[in-house]
Motif scaffolding. Structure first.
Motif, PDB file in Angstrom:
ATOM      1  N   LEU A  66     108.537  39.460  95.037  1.00 26.74           N
ATOM      2  CA  LEU A  66     108.388  38.096  95.547  1.00 26.74           C
ATOM      3  C   LEU A  66     107.110  37.457  95.050  1.00 26.74           C
ATOM      4  O   LEU A  66     106.185  38.132  94.600  1.00 26.74           O
ATOM      5  CB  LEU A  66     108.451  38.093  97.078  1.00 26.74           C
ATOM      6  N   CYS A  67     107.111  36.139  95.107  1.00 29.30           N
ATOM      7  CA  CYS A  67     105.932  35.359  94.737  1.00 29.30           C
ATOM      8  C   CYS A  67     105.052  35.274  95.975  1.00 29.30           C
ATOM      9  O   CYS A  67     105.487  34.785  97.013  1.00 29.30           O
ATOM     10  CB  CYS A  67     106.329  33.962  94.284  1.00 29.30           C
ATOM     11  N   ASN A  68     103.815  35.776  95.858  1.00 28.54           N
ATOM     12  CA  ASN A  68     102.931  35.728  97.020  1.00 28.54           C
ATOM     13  C   ASN A  68     101.744  34.786  96.816  1.00 28.54           C
ATOM     14  O   ASN A  68     100.733  34.896  97.482  1.00 28.54           O
ATOM     15  CB  ASN A  68     102.467  37.130  97.424  1.00 28.54           C
TER      16      ASN A  68
ATOM     17  N   ASN B 206     102.384  49.397  94.527  1.00 22.53           N
ATOM     18  CA  ASN B 206     101.070  48.781  94.344  1.00 22.53           C
ATOM     19  C   ASN B 206     101.063  47.771  93.206  1.00 22.53           C
ATOM     20  O   ASN B 206     100.004  47.387  92.729  1.00 22.53           O
ATOM     21  CB  ASN B 206     100.012  49.859  94.080  1.00 22.53           C
TER      22      ASN B 206
ATOM     23  N   HIS C  25     104.697  40.461  93.346  1.00 23.60           N
ATOM     24  CA  HIS C  25     104.448  41.615  94.200  1.00 23.60           C
ATOM     25  C   HIS C  25     105.756  42.379  94.361  1.00 23.60           C
ATOM     26  O   HIS C  25     106.728  41.828  94.878  1.00 23.60           O
ATOM     27  CB  HIS C  25     103.918  41.148  95.568  1.00 23.60           C
TER      28      HIS C  25
ATOM     29  N   GLU D 114     116.618  49.270  95.886  1.00 23.12           N
ATOM     30  CA  GLU D 114     116.661  47.875  95.452  1.00 23.12           C
ATOM     31  C   GLU D 114     115.332  47.251  95.843  1.00 23.12           C
ATOM     32  O   GLU D 114     115.099  46.923  97.007  1.00 23.12           O
ATOM     33  CB  GLU D 114     117.834  47.152  96.110  1.00 23.12           C
ATOM     34  N   TYR D 115     114.427  47.126  94.872  1.00 25.88           N
ATOM     35  CA  TYR D 115     113.080  46.634  95.150  1.00 25.88           C
ATOM     36  C   TYR D 115     113.072  45.109  95.183  1.00 25.88           C
ATOM     37  O   TYR D 115     113.609  44.455  94.288  1.00 25.88           O
ATOM     38  CB  TYR D 115     112.099  47.117  94.078  1.00 25.88           C
ATOM     39  N   LEU D 116     112.430  44.587  96.215  1.00 25.15           N
ATOM     40  CA  LEU D 116     112.250  43.137  96.324  1.00 25.15           C
ATOM     41  C   LEU D 116     110.951  42.760  95.614  1.00 25.15           C
ATOM     42  O   LEU D 116     109.900  43.340  95.856  1.00 25.15           O
ATOM     43  CB  LEU D 116     112.161  42.749  97.807  1.00 25.15           C
TER      44      LEU D 116
ATOM     45  N   GLN E  95     111.910  34.851  94.102  1.00 20.46           N
ATOM     46  CA  GLN E  95     112.082  36.306  94.195  1.00 20.46           C
ATOM     47  C   GLN E  95     112.899  36.834  93.041  1.00 20.46           C
ATOM     48  O   GLN E  95     113.534  36.080  92.308  1.00 20.46           O
ATOM     49  CB  GLN E  95     112.803  36.632  95.499  1.00 20.46           C
TER      50      GLN E  95
ATOM     51  N   ARG F  67     114.865  40.968  91.776  1.00 20.61           N
ATOM     52  CA  ARG F  67     115.174  42.326  92.227  1.00 20.61           C
ATOM     53  C   ARG F  67     114.970  43.316  91.085  1.00 20.61           C
ATOM     54  O   ARG F  67     115.249  43.002  89.922  1.00 20.61           O
ATOM     55  CB  ARG F  67     116.642  42.428  92.673  1.00 20.61           C
TER      56      ARG F  67
ATOM     57  N   GLU G 174     108.958  29.998  99.191  1.00 20.40           N
ATOM     58  CA  GLU G 174     109.493  31.140  99.939  1.00 20.40           C
ATOM     59  C   GLU G 174     110.824  31.638  99.363  1.00 20.40           C
ATOM     60  O   GLU G 174     111.297  32.702  99.763  1.00 20.40           O
ATOM     61  CB  GLU G 174     109.626  30.791 101.428  1.00 20.40           C
TER      62      GLU G 174
ATOM     63  N   ASN H  83     101.041  44.309  92.181  1.00 20.16           N
ATOM     64  CA  ASN H  83     100.736  43.058  92.879  1.00 20.16           C
ATOM     65  C   ASN H  83      99.781  42.317  91.968  1.00 20.16           C
ATOM     66  O   ASN H  83      98.613  42.680  91.857  1.00 20.16           O
ATOM     67  CB  ASN H  83     100.072  43.393  94.225  1.00 20.16           C
ATOM     68  N   MET H  84     100.290  41.328  91.252  1.00 18.01           N
ATOM     69  CA  MET H  84      99.396  40.651  90.307  1.00 18.01           C
ATOM     70  C   MET H  84      99.730  39.178  90.187  1.00 18.01           C
ATOM     71  O   MET H  84     100.753  38.709  90.653  1.00 18.01           O
ATOM     72  CB  MET H  84      99.427  41.334  88.944  1.00 18.01           C
TER      73      MET H  84
ATOM     74  N   ILE I  71     107.525  44.793  96.430  1.00 19.39           N
ATOM     75  CA  ILE I  71     107.308  45.301  97.786  1.00 19.39           C
ATOM     76  C   ILE I  71     107.523  46.814  97.816  1.00 19.39           C
ATOM     77  O   ILE I  71     108.468  47.330  97.230  1.00 19.39           O
ATOM     78  CB  ILE I  71     108.265  44.592  98.776  1.00 19.39           C
TER      79      ILE I  71
END
Lengths: 552, 156
Positions: free
Chosen positions: B137-139, B111, B106, B133-135, B150, B152, B147, B113-114, B108
């Motif tokens: 992350l594993c959702n 859109n 994802h 700087e886009y984060l 991640q 960047r 947690e 998100n896969m 952040i």
């Protein structure tokens, strides 16, 4: 407690015992699951740190399994059995009762074994247990026992219903029993998916009899079950709204036939919809995803029917009590009766909860919210508010009705307080989850700042609000437990088992509604349309198998 | 079976809204190309995926005028590469798989998100119009240090 064969019991004493065993087990699970939930909320909010020997994800697994699977299933089966017994003559046939106890035994064995696996950290795979994370085989066996146990109780209800029909040829079946049978039928069809996943894929793989598992197929089988699961939670709440609430407010059923039609639509459209949980996944073509999105939205129709019917019931009952004007009936509702107020609060909550569900299932729009806390917020409104508050409302009359006691004015008042506490807690928790989910904060994730990324810092205040809401909700659970204890010590008396009657002018439901062969065939056809091609593709052109991983 | 006149109106209204809503979603999906990610099947063996094209060299590859392909491996508990740098306005075609359990991906604030599913390759595209700087992350829960998972994306 139940020693002197009190005549005021609403159903047979032996049936009462079976139902109470289910209800008390359910609230035991709710209490333990609530402790896990409280700790999670506090950890995620950065309020506390767990001791090294307890994992956050272990608590999360316990919370999900005990709340979503155990609390709900036990309460539902207990409630359904009580109503089936009540509406088919007040006494279960011995075989139905024995099947109920057999189911109880199997489910309880499964729950105990599963909980031990979780406590031993052998099954930290959450309640969705996605392969190729590999839990202990005994965890999967435990889940299978819970499912098979619930089938036994379902068969008992079917038998009771069939026997009633045989004795009352040509008569309309009792609405509650009809709804219970529809719900259990939907449940049995739905659980075939997870049973196939667990028995044919996960158990052999977990024991090491086969090396690899087809991950896409396992996810698809899981969600074949996973979405109807939420309707299995919701339909018993609808049963309370349709059948119980009209009686409590002094009214009649709005329409027996339309209520049955709504349940039949749920039976048909609850199942062929699982892909809307897999929209963000590879391996399924957009056509099949979209087809199931359409089928998912078909359940909106019976929900619209239900909303209309409920408010029509309120208005009719209010006017019958002398209400004047467009909204005068509103003031005639028994607002200070917890048996009405708690389920009504649940109904109101279902308006935003249902709207959130429409967002989640909206194909490409799902990308905005998929696996964020928005989803967690959503099902804490649906199952943990709408369904849970309805079940609490039922509990306040069901326990006294089964034990020959009275819901006293004092317990009623405590129940009202407990309901308000629940609503306040959920407003904070679910509200914060929805908002921070839209900002991207992921669900099912322990405390983290993502190496101090500014976006993650923005989420922190919401996580604190979640912790506050979770704490208030835990107080709500404690109040509920106190109230249940008080119900068991309440003075003896006769508490009503409220079952509404049809209007005198009501016409009978069409015969088709009881042609179970036709209905099941329709279910099968819809499932084949939605699933046959993509599932055969997954089986005939399988993804390379995955070996198991223990990553916790 | 009798249905109240008002209930008929209510249902006609509700079902019409539903039909319009589905029509909008369907048009966006099939006529405007706004599909959910991963539109076609493309399988890989998760055990040997790092030895073969293109996942033997995960990272960024220019495929056109300010258009890139980002080949990304997800694993417990990280991504390879763990950092991508892009110019503003770059269109990126993401190609994603997992070498072990199921992960999320994802970005952040976007859109994108896969899911990264072992054995399958997921695809989606995104154009980065804003610097930052886009984060990522594993959702999807993937294990004890989920947690921490991640990466960047730096857009300049």
């Amino acid at each position: 407690m139940l020693t002197n064969g009190t005549p005021e019991l609403q159903i047979d004493r032996k049936d009462s015992r079976l139902v109470l065993a289910h209800i008390l087990f359910a609230f035991g699970a709710l209490f333990l699951g609530g402790i896990a939930g409280l700790l999670q909320g506090l950890v995620r909010g950065g309020v506390v740190k767990l001791p090294a020997e307890i994992g956050y994800y272990q608590l999360l697994t316990a919370h999900g399994v005990l709340m979503a699977l155990i609390f709900t299933t036990y309460f539902i089966i207990g409630f359904l059995i009580s109503g089936v017994s009540k509406t088919t003559g007040g006494k279960l046939l011995p075989i139905s009762r024995h099947l109920g106890w057999l189911g109880y035994g199997l489910m309880s064995t499964g729950t105990v074994v599963g909980t031990i696996c979780i406590l031993l950290n052998q099954a930290t795979v959450l309640y969705t247990f996605y392969a190729p994370m590999k839990a202990s085989p005994y965890f999967y066996i435990a889940l299978a026992l819970v499912v098979v146990g619930s089938w036994m109780s379902g068969f008992g209800m079917f038998y009771q219903f069939g026997y009633w029909k045989k004795l009352h040829k040509g008569k309309v079946t009792p609405l509650f029993a009809f709804m219970a049978v529809t719900t259990m039928l939907m449940w049995i069809v739905a659980t075939l998916g997870v049973a196939a996943e667990v028995l044919l894929q996960l158990i052999p793989w977990s024991f090491g009899w086969v090396d690899t598992v087809n991950v896409m197929l396992s996810r698809t089988l899981f969600w074949f079950f996973g979405h109807p699961l939420v309707y299995f939670w919701l339909l018993p709440a609808y049963m309370c709204w349709y059948v119980v609430i009209p009686k409590i407010i002094g009214g009649k059923l709005f329409s027996d036939a339309l209520a049955r039609l709504a349940f039949i639509l749920f039976l048909l459209f609850s199942i062929p919809v699982g892909f809307h949980h897999q929209l963000m996944e590879p391996g399924i073509s957009p056509f099949w995803k979209f087809l199931q999105v359409i089928l998912t939205f078909m359940v909106i129709v019976p929900s619209l029917m239900t909303a209309f019917s409920l408010f029509a019931t309120f208005e009719q009952a209010g006017r019958a009590l002398g209400a004047k004007g467009l909204f005068g009936w509103f003031r005639k509702m028994p607002w200070s009766d917890v048996r009405f107020f708690a389920p009504f609060a649940g109904m109101l909550t279902f308006i935003p909860a249902g709207a959130g569900g429409i967002i989640n299932a909206s194909n490409q729009m799902n990308a905005v919210v998929h696996n964020t806390l928005f989803i967690t917020g959503h099902f804490h409104l649906t199952v943990a508010t709408t369904v849970a508050l309805t079940f609490f409302g039922v509990t306040y009359w069901l326990i006294p009705a089964l034990t020959g006691r009275k819901l006293t004015a004092r317990i009623n008042k405590l129940g009202m307080i407990q309901t308000v506490v629940w609503l306040v807690g959920m407003f904070f928790m679910s509200g914060a989850m929805h908002t921070v989910g839209l900002l991207g904060s992921p669900r099912r994730t322990a405390y983290t700042t993502y190496e101090n990324h500014p976006d993650a810092f923005l989420w922190m205040p919401y996580h604190v609000a979640m912790a506050i809401g979770g704490t208030i909700l835990f107080i709500g659970i404690l109040l509920l437990i106190v109230n249940i204890v008080l119900l068991f010590r309440a003075p003896r008396g006769q508490e009503e088992f409220p079952i509404a009657e049809a209007n005198a002018s009501a016409e009978a439901a069409p015969r088709l509604f009881e042609r179970w062969g036709v209905l099941i065939s329709l279910v099968v056809v819809l499932v084949l349309i939605a699933y046959m091609v993509p599932v055969l593709d997954m089986i005939n052109n399988p993804v390379p198998g995955s070996k198991g991983f223990v990553t916790w | 079976m009798h249905m109240h006149r008002l209930e008929k109106w209510w249902l006609v209204f509700g079902i019409s809204m539903l039909a319009i809503f589905l029509l909008v979603l369907g048009t966006a999906t099939f006529a405007m190309g706004v599909t959910p990610p991963g539109e076609h099947r493309h399988t890989v063996n998760p055990e040997t995926v790092t030895q073969n094209e293109p996942f033997d060299k995960p990272g960024l590859r220019q495929v056109g005028d300010n258009e890139y392909e980002a080949v990304i491996l997800a694993f417990v508990f990280g991504y390879s590469p763990d950092r991508i740098e892009l110019p503003v306005g770059a269109k990126v075609n993401f190609v994603l798989t997992s070498t072990d359990v199921v992960h999320g991906f994802h970005i952040i604030g976007t859109n994108v998100n896969m899911m990264a599913v072992p054995g399958e390759v997921n695809h989606t595209s995104y154009t980065f119009k804003e610097p930052g700087e886009y984060l990522v992350l594993c959702n999807e829960y993937c294990g004890a240090a989920h947690e921490q998972m991640q990466m960047r994306i730096i857009v300049k």
